[in-house]
Design an enzyme around this catalytic site. Structure first.
Site, PDB file in Angstrom:
ATOM      1  CD  GLU A  74       7.939   1.078  -5.328  1.00  0.00           C
ATOM      2  OE1 GLU A  74       6.562   1.029  -5.889  1.00  0.00           O
ATOM      3  OE2 GLU A  74       8.646   2.058  -5.688  1.00  0.00           O
ATOM      4  CE  LYS A 104       5.731   4.374  -6.721  1.00  0.00           C
ATOM      5  NZ  LYS A 104       5.249   3.147  -6.477  1.00  0.00           N
ATOM      6  CB  SER A 125      -3.902   2.580  -5.334  1.00  0.00           C
ATOM      7  OG  SER A 125      -3.036   1.727  -5.786  1.00  0.00           O
ATOM      8  CD  GLU A 145       5.325   3.673   1.048  1.00  0.00           C
ATOM      9  OE1 GLU A 145       5.071   3.975  -0.103  1.00  0.00           O
ATOM     10  OE2 GLU A 145       6.335   3.060   1.356  1.00  0.00           O
ATOM     11  CG  HIS A 161       8.615   4.305  -1.714  1.00  0.00           C
ATOM     12  ND1 HIS A 161       8.205   3.110  -2.176  1.00  0.00           N
ATOM     13  CD2 HIS A 161       7.358   5.293  -1.811  1.00  0.00           C
ATOM     14  CE1 HIS A 161       7.023   3.256  -2.924  1.00  0.00           C
ATOM     15  NE2 HIS A 161       6.546   4.360  -2.668  1.00  0.00           N
ATOM     16  N   GLY A 204       0.261   0.212  -6.518  1.00  0.00           N
ATOM     17  CA  GLY A 204       0.429  -0.198  -7.959  1.00  0.00           C
ATOM     18  C   GLY A 204      -0.313  -1.560  -8.042  1.00  0.00           C
ATOM     19  CG  ASN A 243       7.551   8.098  -5.947  1.00  0.00           C
ATOM     20  OD1 ASN A 243       8.509   8.360  -6.620  1.00  0.00           O
ATOM     21  ND2 ASN A 243       7.519   6.987  -5.064  1.00  0.00           N
TER      22      ASN A 243
END
Length: 252
Positions: A99, A11, A215, A169, A97, A175, A9
């Site tokens: 985010e 992003k 990660s 996730e 996701h 991140g 991904n």
């Protein structure tokens, strides 16, 4: 037998020119080994999709989109449809996701609509679920994941559910440089597989690919992917480094 998958991904990173250079490097690296026992997917920004569709048409890499609208077309300024993604050569799409949930307030109800639209348009969905640090520390992580899957996915019939890939996730490990231990990840993956078995049956549960997204790096991928219920990874930052991503792929 369920598929092993490594998905990158990207992003909101790279210009089109930068992206083309990265994908050329990755194609070259991957061409040197056999990926028939696994699937490699890249999820670049929307601006890259048309060119990547051409670049990857005869490669071992599948193309996916990071998001889309559940409506087929119309006055939805700034959105992109499933048909548009298909016309660019997309095979996969990310749904839910963390985010998207956090910054754009995407609800489980909305994500269920997106899942339906993806399947109707023959896009393979990777449905993401996971808990925040606060939810884990409060020991609510199982409840959160159960709610996300029940409300976002389990309305599907058996045939349609078979087209879904799940990605776990942990938000606190995206991140941040932190990673859930292989044992923590396996515990959640096993919980998700048990949910699927209870909802559908053992055969469907055993054939559902469940990815870990938090990660993952070349240095820890082999240990994570060795766990019984972890079927690959949804990779963030490391997917922007062709050699690192290739090493992760080779960890399976």
């Amino acid at each position: 037998m369920r598929k092993m998958i490594v998905a990158g991904n990207w992003k909101m990173n790279t210009s089109v020119d930068e992206g083309i250079e990265l994908i050329k490097q990755l194609k070259e690296l991957i061409s040197k080994h056999d990926t028939s026992a696994k699937e490699v997917i890249t999820f670049p920004p929307f601006t890259h999709l048309w060119e990547f569709g051409k670049q990857l048409s005869e490669s071992q890499i599948f193309l996916g989109a990071q998001n889309f609208c559940y409506e087929p077309k119309g006055a939805f300024t700034g959105e992109i449809s499933a048909t548009m993604l298909k016309s660019c050569g997309c095979n996969y799409v990310l749904i839910g996701h963390s985010e998207r949930r956090q910054y754009f307030n995407e609800s489980n109800e909305l994500l269920a609509k997106k899942l339906n639209t993806a399947i109707e348009n023959e896009l393979l969905p990777i449905y993401c679920c996971g808990e925040s640090l606060e939810e884990r520390e409060a020991a609510n992580h199982f409840k959160i994941i159960e709610k996300q899957i029940n409300e976002g996915v389990f309305h599907l019939n058996e045939n349609n559910f078979k087209k879904v890939v799940i990605a776990y996730e942990p938000i606190w490990a995206i991140g941040t440089g932190k990673t859930a231990s292989p044992e923590q990840a396996q515990e959640i993956h096993n919980f998700i597989r048990s949910m699927i078995e209870k909802k559908y049956d053992k055969s469907i549960a055993e054939n559902t690919s469940i990815l870990y997204g938090g990660s993952v790096k070349a240095s820890n991928a082999k240990e994570i992917f060795a766990k019984a219920d972890i079927d690959g990874g949804l990779i963030g930052g490391a997917s922007l480094k062709p050699e690192e991503f290739n090493n992760i792929i080779n960890s399976i």
